[in-house]
Design a protein around this motif. Structure first.
Motif, PDB file in Angstrom:
ATOM      1  N   ALA A   1       0.811  -1.217   0.000  1.00 16.78           N
ATOM      2  CA  ALA A   1       0.000   0.000   0.000  1.00 16.78           C
ATOM      3  C   ALA A   1       0.845   1.268   0.000  1.00 16.78           C
ATOM      4  O   ALA A   1       0.312   2.363  -0.015  1.00 16.78           O
ATOM      5  N   GLY A   2       2.178   1.131   0.041  1.00 18.42           N
ATOM      6  CA  GLY A   2       3.038   2.308   0.039  1.00 18.42           C
ATOM      7  C   GLY A   2       3.036   3.043   1.367  1.00 18.42           C
ATOM      8  O   GLY A   2       3.241   4.253   1.411  1.00 18.42           O
ATOM      9  N   VAL A   3       2.802   2.336   2.454  1.00 16.93           N
ATOM     10  CA  VAL A   3       2.769   2.932   3.784  1.00 16.93           C
ATOM     11  C   VAL A   3       4.171   3.429   4.138  1.00 16.93           C
ATOM     12  O   VAL A   3       5.160   2.742   3.879  1.00 16.93           O
ATOM     13  N   THR A   4       4.253   4.631   4.719  1.00 11.95           N
ATOM     14  CA  THR A   4       5.543   5.125   5.203  1.00 11.95           C
ATOM     15  C   THR A   4       5.479   5.302   6.711  1.00 11.95           C
ATOM     16  O   THR A   4       4.411   5.516   7.279  1.00 11.95           O
ATOM     17  N   TYR A   5       6.639   5.198   7.331  1.00 11.32           N
ATOM     18  CA  TYR A   5       6.756   5.293   8.787  1.00 11.32           C
ATOM     19  C   TYR A   5       7.771   6.376   9.141  1.00 11.32           C
ATOM     20  O   TYR A   5       8.808   6.488   8.479  1.00 11.32           O
ATOM     21  N   PRO A   6       7.492   7.149  10.200  1.00 13.06           N
ATOM     22  CA  PRO A   6       8.431   8.208  10.586  1.00 13.06           C
ATOM     23  C   PRO A   6       9.618   7.680  11.378  1.00 13.06           C
ATOM     24  O   PRO A   6       9.490   6.778  12.202  1.00 13.06           O
ATOM     25  N   VAL A   7      10.771   8.276  11.115  1.00  9.73           N
ATOM     26  CA  VAL A   7      11.964   8.026  11.915  1.00  9.73           C
ATOM     27  C   VAL A   7      11.803   8.854  13.185  1.00  9.73           C
ATOM     28  O   VAL A   7      11.166   9.919  13.175  1.00  9.73           O
ATOM     29  N   ALA A   8      12.353   8.384  14.290  1.00 10.67           N
ATOM     30  CA  ALA A   8      12.219   9.074  15.577  1.00 10.67           C
ATOM     31  C   ALA A   8      12.617  10.546  15.459  1.00 10.67           C
ATOM     32  O   ALA A   8      13.653  10.860  14.868  1.00 10.67           O
ATOM     33  N   PRO A   9      11.802  11.445  16.009  1.00 10.24           N
ATOM     34  CA  PRO A   9      12.102  12.876  15.939  1.00 10.24           C
ATOM     35  C   PRO A   9      13.447  13.199  16.593  1.00 10.24           C
ATOM     36  O   PRO A   9      13.790  12.642  17.635  1.00 10.24           O
ATOM     37  N   GLY A  10      14.203  14.074  15.950  1.00 10.07           N
ATOM     38  CA  GLY A  10      15.476  14.505  16.500  1.00 10.07           C
ATOM     39  C   GLY A  10      16.646  13.596  16.172  1.00 10.07           C
ATOM     40  O   GLY A  10      17.758  13.820  16.637  1.00 10.07           O
ATOM     41  N   TYR A  11      16.421  12.559  15.371  1.00  6.06           N
ATOM     42  CA  TYR A  11      17.489  11.617  15.024  1.00  6.06           C
ATOM     43  C   TYR A  11      17.787  11.654  13.534  1.00  6.06           C
ATOM     44  O   TYR A  11      16.889  11.778  12.715  1.00  6.06           O
ATOM     45  N   ARG A  12      19.061  11.547  13.210  1.00 10.74           N
ATOM     46  CA  ARG A  12      19.515  11.340  11.834  1.00 10.74           C
ATOM     47  C   ARG A  12      20.020   9.900  11.802  1.00 10.74           C
ATOM     48  O   ARG A  12      21.130   9.616  12.210  1.00 10.74           O
ATOM     49  N   VAL A  13      19.168   9.005  11.363  1.00  7.64           N
ATOM     50  CA  VAL A  13      19.425   7.570  11.459  1.00  7.64           C
ATOM     51  C   VAL A  13      20.362   7.097  10.345  1.00  7.64           C
ATOM     52  O   VAL A  13      20.191   7.446   9.174  1.00  7.64           O
TER      53      VAL A  13
ATOM     54  N   SER B   1      19.148  -0.778  20.910  1.00  6.81           N
ATOM     55  CA  SER B   1      18.251   0.027  21.757  1.00  6.81           C
ATOM     56  C   SER B   1      18.131   1.411  21.158  1.00  6.81           C
ATOM     57  O   SER B   1      19.137   2.017  20.767  1.00  6.81           O
ATOM     58  N   GLY B   2      16.895   1.905  21.092  1.00 10.56           N
ATOM     59  CA  GLY B   2      16.642   3.234  20.536  1.00 10.56           C
ATOM     60  C   GLY B   2      15.442   3.857  21.216  1.00 10.56           C
ATOM     61  O   GLY B   2      14.949   3.341  22.226  1.00 10.56           O
ATOM     62  N   PRO B   3      14.941   4.940  20.658  1.00 12.68           N
ATOM     63  CA  PRO B   3      13.814   5.651  21.278  1.00 12.68           C
ATOM     64  C   PRO B   3      12.521   4.847  21.332  1.00 12.68           C
ATOM     65  O   PRO B   3      11.644   5.155  22.127  1.00 12.68           O
ATOM     66  N   TYR B   4      12.404   3.799  20.509  1.00 19.23           N
ATOM     67  CA  TYR B   4      11.192   2.978  20.520  1.00 19.23           C
ATOM     68  C   TYR B   4      11.458   1.597  21.118  1.00 19.23           C
ATOM     69  O   TYR B   4      10.805   0.622  20.773  1.00 19.23           O
ATOM     70  N   GLY B   5      12.442   1.523  22.021  1.00 15.18           N
ATOM     71  CA  GLY B   5      12.724   0.280  22.720  1.00 15.18           C
ATOM     72  C   GLY B   5      13.924  -0.447  22.153  1.00 15.18           C
ATOM     73  O   GLY B   5      14.711   0.113  21.398  1.00 15.18           O
ATOM     74  N   THR B   6      14.049  -1.707  22.526  1.00 20.73           N
ATOM     75  CA  THR B   6      15.142  -2.559  22.049  1.00 20.73           C
ATOM     76  C   THR B   6      14.554  -3.562  21.074  1.00 20.73           C
ATOM     77  O   THR B   6      13.540  -4.196  21.368  1.00 20.73           O
ATOM     78  N   SER B   7      15.189  -3.693  19.917  1.00 21.09           N
ATOM     79  CA  SER B   7      14.660  -4.579  18.886  1.00 21.09           C
ATOM     80  C   SER B   7      15.800  -5.204  18.096  1.00 21.09           C
ATOM     81  O   SER B   7      16.831  -4.564  17.871  1.00 21.09           O
TER      82      SER B   7
ATOM     83  N   TYR C   1      14.437   2.679  15.790  1.00 22.94           N
ATOM     84  CA  TYR C   1      14.423   4.110  15.471  1.00 22.94           C
ATOM     85  C   TYR C   1      13.276   4.480  14.527  1.00 22.94           C
ATOM     86  O   TYR C   1      13.229   5.599  14.023  1.00 22.94           O
ATOM     87  N   VAL C   2      12.368   3.540  14.287  1.00 26.38           N
ATOM     88  CA  VAL C   2      11.257   3.775  13.362  1.00 26.38           C
ATOM     89  C   VAL C   2       9.948   3.543  14.094  1.00 26.38           C
ATOM     90  O   VAL C   2       9.750   2.513  14.736  1.00 26.38           O
TER      91      VAL C   2
ATOM     92  N   LEU D   1      19.802   9.216   7.119  1.00 26.25           N
ATOM     93  CA  LEU D   1      18.500   9.835   6.869  1.00 26.25           C
ATOM     94  C   LEU D   1      18.435  11.175   7.585  1.00 26.25           C
ATOM     95  O   LEU D   1      18.918  11.303   8.712  1.00 26.25           O
ATOM     96  N   PRO D   2      17.813  12.164   6.980  1.00 26.13           N
ATOM     97  CA  PRO D   2      17.682  13.465   7.648  1.00 26.13           C
ATOM     98  C   PRO D   2      16.642  13.407   8.764  1.00 26.13           C
ATOM     99  O   PRO D   2      15.779  12.514   8.778  1.00 26.13           O
ATOM    100  N   GLU D   3      16.717  14.354   9.692  1.00 26.67           N
ATOM    101  CA  GLU D   3      15.683  14.448  10.737  1.00 26.67           C
ATOM    102  C   GLU D   3      14.335  14.619  10.060  1.00 26.67           C
ATOM    103  O   GLU D   3      14.211  15.303   9.046  1.00 26.67           O
ATOM    104  N   GLY D   4      13.318  13.974  10.629  1.00 22.92           N
ATOM    105  CA  GLY D   4      11.960  14.085  10.083  1.00 22.92           C
ATOM    106  C   GLY D   4      11.688  13.183   8.893  1.00 22.92           C
ATOM    107  O   GLY D   4      10.630  13.284   8.282  1.00 22.92           O
TER     108      GLY D   4
END
Length: 106
Positions: A23-35, A69-75, A91-92, A51-54
């Motif tokens: 479906a072409g779904v996109t997901y945001p990278v954690a705010p404030g991070y350049r992943v 480990s990142g802003p959305y837990g450990t994976s 980070y996603v 990746l740029p912020e945002g």
């Protein structure tokens, strides 16, 4: 409906995952991070770009790799965003601790 893989991870059933990926779904990278985008599913792989912020990403497929480990837990999930391009799922913001795209085949 969910399925459980041999590592004990619970993930959405195949049809739901394929529908989301196609479906072409996109997901945001954690705010404030350049992943960092790496060549493989771990921090030992070379960085191919950052990746740029945002940024928002479309996840082609996912695979298990190094635990991070990142802003959305450990994976240990890594999201493929292109051939030879992986970002840590920690980070996603996918809204899930399991897979949201098909398993990578290679």
């Amino acid at each position: 409906m969910t399925t459980q893989d041999d590592l004990g991870s619970v993930e959405p059933a195949g049809d739901q995952v394929l529908a989301a990926a196609s479906a072409g779904v996109t997901y945001p990278v954690a705010p404030g991070y350049r992943v960092k985008v790496r060549q493989g599913p771990g921090t030992g792989y070379p960085v191919v770009r950052q990746l740029p912020e945002g940024a928002r990403i479309q996840i082609r497929c996912q695979r298990h790799g190094q635990s991070v480990s990142g802003p959305y837990g450990t994976s240990d999930l890594w999201d493929s965003i292109g051939p030879g391009q992986y970002v840590s799922d920690a980070y996603v913001r996918t809204g899930s601790s399991g897979m949201v795209a098909p398993r990578c085949t290679n």
